[in-house]
Design a protein around this motif. Sequence first.
Motif, PDB file in Angstrom:
ATOM      1  N   ASN A 370      71.199  52.671 -21.316  1.00 50.08           N
ATOM      2  CA  ASN A 370      69.837  52.136 -21.334  1.00 50.08           C
ATOM      3  C   ASN A 370      69.579  51.202 -22.510  1.00 50.08           C
ATOM      4  O   ASN A 370      68.484  50.647 -22.620  1.00 50.08           O
ATOM      5  CB  ASN A 370      68.821  53.287 -21.396  1.00 50.08           C
ATOM      6  N   VAL A 371      70.553  51.030 -23.394  1.00 49.26           N
ATOM      7  CA  VAL A 371      70.345  50.255 -24.614  1.00 49.26           C
ATOM      8  C   VAL A 371      71.252  49.024 -24.612  1.00 49.26           C
ATOM      9  O   VAL A 371      72.475  49.155 -24.550  1.00 49.26           O
ATOM     10  CB  VAL A 371      70.616  51.106 -25.869  1.00 49.26           C
ATOM     11  N   GLU A 372      70.649  47.850 -24.678  1.00 52.88           N
ATOM     12  CA  GLU A 372      71.404  46.604 -24.736  1.00 52.88           C
ATOM     13  C   GLU A 372      70.814  45.729 -25.834  1.00 52.88           C
ATOM     14  O   GLU A 372      69.599  45.681 -26.012  1.00 52.88           O
ATOM     15  CB  GLU A 372      71.327  45.846 -23.397  1.00 52.88           C
ATOM     16  N   VAL A 373      71.656  45.027 -26.562  1.00 54.34           N
ATOM     17  CA  VAL A 373      71.185  44.077 -27.565  1.00 54.34           C
ATOM     18  C   VAL A 373      72.016  42.799 -27.457  1.00 54.34           C
ATOM     19  O   VAL A 373      73.144  42.812 -26.957  1.00 54.34           O
ATOM     20  CB  VAL A 373      71.302  44.634 -29.004  1.00 54.34           C
ATOM     21  N   GLU A 374      71.446  41.703 -27.904  1.00 50.56           N
ATOM     22  CA  GLU A 374      72.141  40.424 -27.899  1.00 50.56           C
ATOM     23  C   GLU A 374      73.172  40.396 -29.024  1.00 50.56           C
ATOM     24  O   GLU A 374      72.874  40.764 -30.164  1.00 50.56           O
ATOM     25  CB  GLU A 374      71.137  39.285 -28.091  1.00 50.56           C
ATOM     26  N   CYS A 375      74.393  39.975 -28.722  1.00 49.01           N
ATOM     27  CA  CYS A 375      75.428  39.910 -29.750  1.00 49.01           C
ATOM     28  C   CYS A 375      75.431  38.526 -30.405  1.00 49.01           C
ATOM     29  O   CYS A 375      74.912  37.555 -29.855  1.00 49.01           O
ATOM     30  CB  CYS A 375      76.795  40.229 -29.168  1.00 49.01           C
ATOM     31  N   VAL A 376      76.035  38.440 -31.576  1.00 57.36           N
ATOM     32  CA  VAL A 376      76.143  37.161 -32.269  1.00 57.36           C
ATOM     33  C   VAL A 376      77.112  36.259 -31.515  1.00 57.36           C
ATOM     34  O   VAL A 376      77.977  36.724 -30.768  1.00 57.36           O
ATOM     35  CB  VAL A 376      76.612  37.358 -33.720  1.00 57.36           C
ATOM     36  N   ASP A 377      76.977  34.953 -31.706  1.00 57.21           N
ATOM     37  CA  ASP A 377      77.753  33.977 -30.936  1.00 57.21           C
ATOM     38  C   ASP A 377      79.267  34.189 -31.004  1.00 57.21           C
ATOM     39  O   ASP A 377      79.946  34.093 -29.970  1.00 57.21           O
ATOM     40  CB  ASP A 377      77.401  32.557 -31.383  1.00 57.21           C
ATOM     41  N   PRO A 378      79.853  34.466 -32.182  1.00 51.13           N
ATOM     42  CA  PRO A 378      81.316  34.630 -32.223  1.00 51.13           C
ATOM     43  C   PRO A 378      81.834  35.751 -31.328  1.00 51.13           C
ATOM     44  O   PRO A 378      82.984  35.714 -30.876  1.00 51.13           O
ATOM     45  CB  PRO A 378      81.591  34.940 -33.698  1.00 51.13           C
ATOM     46  N   LEU A 379      80.986  36.753 -31.050  1.00 51.67           N
ATOM     47  CA  LEU A 379      81.428  37.904 -30.255  1.00 51.67           C
ATOM     48  C   LEU A 379      81.291  37.691 -28.748  1.00 51.67           C
ATOM     49  O   LEU A 379      81.757  38.522 -27.970  1.00 51.67           O
ATOM     50  CB  LEU A 379      80.623  39.144 -30.654  1.00 51.67           C
TER      51      LEU A 379
END
Length: 439
Positions: A370-379
């Motif tokens: 249920n938990v999603e977050v935006e990752c940084v561009d390099p990832l």
Amino acid sequence: MSRKSGFRKWGLLCLAGITAFSIAACGGISESDHKLIVVEEETNREVSLFSPMEKTEANVENVARSAADKTIMLAEEKMGVSVGYVTYTAEDYQDKTYDEVTLDRARNDMDDIYLLNPDTLLMLGEEGKLKDLSGLDCVKNLRDVVKVANMVDGKLVAVPQEVVAYGLFINKDMFDKYQLTLPETPEDFLECCRVFKENGVETPVGANRWWLETFVLAQAYADLYNGGNTEAEIAALNSGESKYSDYMRPGFVFLQELIDKGYVDAEKALVSEAIEGEGADFLAQKTPIVMAYWGAANTETAYGKTDFEMQVIGFPSSRGQMPVMTMTGFGVGINAEHGEDALAVLDIMLSDEALQIYAETNRVISPSKNVEVECVDPLKPLNDRIQENIYVLGSNAGMDVEQWGNTCLIVRELLGGATVDECMEMFDRLQEEALQKNK
């Protein structure tokens, strides 16, 4: 790094997070050992926690710790308890590992909660030293892969605050300079290393004594986890019908070639700590490739701030770039002095509310569906593969031979001069021991 000792207040010492824990991967020590830091709080209800202490630079915010701190403080506030803890980190390759210390403490019922690496998780689970966490409310929200990786003898013995994904950290500028495409297969990777070496890059791959097994695991199990026959293949390994060494051999042959051609400095890797050993050369653009965990791309104590374009991709395999995911986690001692409170603390720390806080602070893959977050561009290249459900598990408690720690230790034997055949014999012995134990 100076040796640490003495008592400190909660506000002066933060808990090492899962990403920090990964740095100590692969493992009796007494309470009085000078590397142990004991943190105590005055309260009527206390829960003790044993965890690693991340090495870090002075005056740099440790995001991993602050994320874990927030979840612990949430549990303290909701329950009216205090979480006191002991921390330990090996200073160099001559010290006892975090795992060795953890095993001693857990076997002697010295703490309530333990932050566990995959190998110690499996060992302590098999020894019956960990409580079954399957009754916690937070468990119903876990991703299936998290449950599978942390089940021992039908019991869920640990739950993580994040899913730790490993990948290759690439200096994209250096690849572009020599018109190299990012490698997909082992053959592609070797060709990139050849070009770098011929153009004056002394050591194309920065390595340490902990994480070279990621190359092996990616190649060994790319088909097992992505070929649609996972359960049957694992059953064949556990029954002895298939050999772990047959899966492992191509990866060890690959590593030996990297060593023989000077693409990896085996002597340096054997005594180098993670990131500390190869990080400076990577940041100075002397080494174009290193391996690290997801969280290293988020923090300035590792690779969160570079002077070049960095991309994080999967390891080379027959199925292309392959992330390697490992499941560490919190477990509760079977004879924990404050067992009920410890379980309740974990239920709050691992709730969706707490995991959202943790994931947003650390920008990591959550164990909760249920938990999603935006990752940084390099990832994003690594994350794209994971979102497509393309990955290899570096740890799976369903395998009778523990993978992450054993592969790490046998890779070290290769770095120290053992032949590939000798390394395969080590896997065969481990498998035979497992078969005998299960008779």
